[in-house]
Design a protein around this motif. Sequence first.
Motif, PDB file in Angstrom:
ATOM      1  N   PHE A 129      -5.240   2.529  -8.172  1.00 39.03           N
ATOM      2  CA  PHE A 129      -4.726   3.457  -7.161  1.00 39.03           C
ATOM      3  C   PHE A 129      -4.981   2.962  -5.743  1.00 39.03           C
ATOM      4  O   PHE A 129      -5.351   3.727  -4.851  1.00 39.03           O
ATOM      5  N   GLY A 188      -0.380   4.079  -8.853  1.00 38.64           N
ATOM      6  CA  GLY A 188       0.030   5.449  -8.596  1.00 38.64           C
ATOM      7  C   GLY A 188       1.146   5.516  -7.566  1.00 38.64           C
ATOM      8  O   GLY A 188       1.731   4.509  -7.172  1.00 38.64           O
ATOM      9  N   ASN A 189       1.432   6.722  -7.117  1.00 37.83           N
ATOM     10  CA  ASN A 189       2.513   6.955  -6.155  1.00 37.83           C
ATOM     11  C   ASN A 189       1.973   7.814  -5.018  1.00 37.83           C
ATOM     12  O   ASN A 189       2.292   8.991  -4.892  1.00 37.83           O
ATOM     13  N   ILE A 190       1.130   7.198  -4.199  1.00 36.98           N
ATOM     14  CA  ILE A 190       0.453   7.916  -3.111  1.00 36.98           C
ATOM     15  C   ILE A 190       1.157   7.592  -1.798  1.00 36.98           C
ATOM     16  O   ILE A 190       1.103   6.450  -1.326  1.00 36.98           O
ATOM     17  N   LYS A 226       0.016   5.096   1.080  1.00 34.39           N
ATOM     18  CA  LYS A 226      -1.066   4.263   0.557  1.00 34.39           C
ATOM     19  C   LYS A 226      -0.587   3.292  -0.516  1.00 34.39           C
ATOM     20  O   LYS A 226      -0.844   2.094  -0.434  1.00 34.39           O
ATOM     21  N   THR A 227       0.112   3.800  -1.509  1.00 35.78           N
ATOM     22  CA  THR A 227       0.602   2.922  -2.578  1.00 35.78           C
ATOM     23  C   THR A 227       2.090   3.143  -2.865  1.00 35.78           C
ATOM     24  O   THR A 227       2.620   2.544  -3.795  1.00 35.78           O
ATOM     25  N   GLN A 228       2.757   3.983  -2.082  1.00 37.22           N
ATOM     26  CA  GLN A 228       4.158   4.297  -2.355  1.00 37.22           C
ATOM     27  C   GLN A 228       5.078   3.223  -1.770  1.00 37.22           C
ATOM     28  O   GLN A 228       5.291   3.141  -0.568  1.00 37.22           O
TER      29      GLN A 228
END
Length: 222
Positions: free
Chosen positions: A88, A170-172, A175-177
């Motif tokens: 994540f 993940g799909n944050i 941040k990580t999208q």
Amino acid sequence: MFGQALVPLVLTLKVALIATLLALAAGGAIAFVLARYRFPGRELTDALCTLPLVMPPTVLGYYLIVLIGRRGWIGGWLWNVFGINLMFTWQGAVFASAIVAFPLVFKSARAAFEGVDTHLENAARTLGVSEIGVLFRVTLPLAWRGILAGTMLAFARAMGEFGATLMVAGNIPGKTQTLSLAVYDAVQAGQDDLANFLVMLTSVVVVAILMGSGRLLKPAHT
């Protein structure tokens, strides 16, 4: 609308660039070894290196969780020794994208190295050129087009990575999208205008990369 796309675009480019560099370093090195040396397990190594290209993204994502999760073989060691957690995080997205993009660099680089005339390399050796010199003065100058084409394809693949990245990073938002995850979110939220814009943005970049790699794969005299 562009403001909403800017953050995932920048993150996507960062993740894809770092992932491609990692894939290039590992894929180029392994491709050179397989193209120039014969050893037991050579074809098995080739199959394992190609596996991420055909493996379902969710299955690959699961393997990566087992590998780099806090209780994973690598992830557990990183957490216990350095306190580093890849799950994540955008670094985890880089790792997932690098694994997915790796076969594209590997296969192109191996074909490029195998296409180099070994007589030219041997001629350089008879003239006293070291092995490192042969690599950088003969092999790479003759193979660079194929390697670069594979690298560009790997970058395009890393930009569009979805399944493994979703499971690992993940799909944050913020941040990580990445772009592909932002498209998924926009469709789920019924934001068709944003989804269309993100799809067009991604498509333009990827098509430009594919056209560039296609030119590199053409014979030099055409």
